[in-house]
Write an enzyme that holds these catalytic residues in place. Sequence first.
Site, short mmCIF file in Angstrom:
data_model
loop_
_atom_site.label_atom_id
_atom_site.label_comp_id
_atom_site.label_asym_id
_atom_site.label_seq_id
_atom_site.Cartn_x
_atom_site.Cartn_y
_atom_site.Cartn_z
N GLY A 1 35.60 20.60 27.90
CA GLY A 1 36.58 20.00 28.82
C GLY A 1 36.15 18.59 29.17
O GLY A 1 34.98 18.34 29.46
N GLY B 1 29.65 20.32 28.89
CA GLY B 1 29.27 21.43 29.76
C GLY B 1 28.48 22.50 29.04
O GLY B 1 27.84 22.22 28.02
N ASP C 1 33.24 21.32 36.64
CA ASP C 1 32.90 22.61 37.27
C ASP C 1 31.53 22.64 37.95
O ASP C 1 31.24 23.58 38.70
CB ASP C 1 32.92 23.73 36.22
CG ASP C 1 34.28 23.87 35.56
OD1 ASP C 1 35.27 23.43 36.16
OD2 ASP C 1 34.35 24.43 34.45
N ARG D 1 53.21 26.36 57.92
CA ARG D 1 52.99 27.23 56.77
C ARG D 1 51.50 27.31 56.43
O ARG D 1 50.76 26.35 56.67
CB ARG D 1 53.66 26.63 55.53
CG ARG D 1 55.12 26.88 55.44
CD ARG D 1 55.67 26.20 54.20
NE ARG D 1 57.11 26.32 54.17
CZ ARG D 1 57.91 25.51 53.50
NH1 ARG D 1 57.40 24.52 52.80
NH2 ARG D 1 59.20 25.69 53.51
O1 F6P Z 1 35.34 23.37 32.00
C1 F6P Z 1 36.25 22.56 32.65
C2 F6P Z 1 37.57 23.24 32.80
O2 F6P Z 1 38.44 22.28 33.33
C3 F6P Z 1 37.58 24.52 33.64
O3 F6P Z 1 37.57 24.24 35.01
C4 F6P Z 1 38.84 25.19 33.15
O4 F6P Z 1 38.78 26.58 33.34
C5 F6P Z 1 38.83 24.85 31.71
O5 F6P Z 1 38.09 23.65 31.56
C6 F6P Z 1 40.18 24.65 31.08
O6 F6P Z 1 40.00 24.44 29.72
P1 F6P Z 1 41.10 24.04 28.67
O7 F6P Z 1 41.24 22.54 28.73
O8 F6P Z 1 40.52 24.46 27.36
O9 F6P Z 1 42.36 24.72 29.05
#
Ligand code: F6P
Length: 318
Positions: A10, A101, A126, A161
């Site tokens: 990511g 990551g 994350d 809300r």
């Molecule tokens: O690892 C970073 C992240 O943004 C997570 O928070 C999320 O679950 C994931 O990547 C989403 O990944 P993708 O871009 O493969 O949908």
Amino acid sequence: MKIAVLTSGGDAPGMNAAIRAVVRTTLYHGHQAYAIYDGYRGLIKGYIVEVDKKSVSDILSRGGTVLGTSRLDEFKYEEVRQQAIDKLRAYEIDCLIVIGGDGTYKGAADLNKMGFPTIGIPASIDNDIAGTDYTIGFHTALNTIVQDIDKLKDTSSSHQRASVVETMGRRKGDLALYAGLSTGAEFIITPEHQIDKETIIESLKKHLKEGRRNAIIIVTEKMLNTYEFANEIAEKSGFACRATVLGYVQRGGSPVPKDRILAGRMGAYAVEAALAGKSGIAIGVKHEDIVEYPFEEAFKKGNDKKLKELFELVPKIS
Ligand code: F6P
């Protein structure tokens, strides 16, 4: 030496600042820098280019990664990693610096075990890598989330809300927790800290009686169905409730100075470690100091003392 850099997994704001630091520090010390496009997938295809100082101009303030990124499940297979090593050797690369990551780190640790020198720089919104206080991108994503929740509170209070807000984080609750502390959220649900629905519903009934104008419940993604949960809260507590899934906007945007500086420091440190002949290490930050440690330590799951302490703070200050 020939030092190559790639981004994988990511994307995270600040990755570009780290790429720039790796390239410029390599050149500063009189060595050659190479960029690999599209992560491990690009490496296998041979998307490898020698870069100069100008190649990384004007990228410091940009979110995402100018090198592109990918998730490559097949990298778990040794024969696929061998293809990567063959490509790196064809270009006579001496060390590969990966920015990403935990998935990225696993790939790099395996390449290192197979005899190709690698070094890791932690970048993920994350904050899910052990051994470092922060990953590059975490503070920018946190800033984005906090700004969004502040906006949500404006509209929620106007209508009296509650709001269930879903953040990213995958298996780690840091984004939800830090955002909750920054916005005075009433409840924070994360993989490390679960709260039963009844407790939340009962509290919201009280909030409503006290005339409170809004309530924020932050949930890490994949914990529950955020939309159904908001409806359940509304039905059972009587407090009108809406769901907001922040989604991918959390991952974009210009990095905050903290991420840019961290990326610069880690990028320079990684190169100097490579030039000193080190490999198989992850770079981190501990109590403001840049540190290095074996990849294996980055995968450890343990008791996060700081997280526990911060969760104990929530009821005191919410
Ligand atoms: O690892 C970073 C992240 O943004 C997570 O928070 C999320 O679950 C994931 O990547 C989403 O990944 P993708 O871009 O493969 O949908």
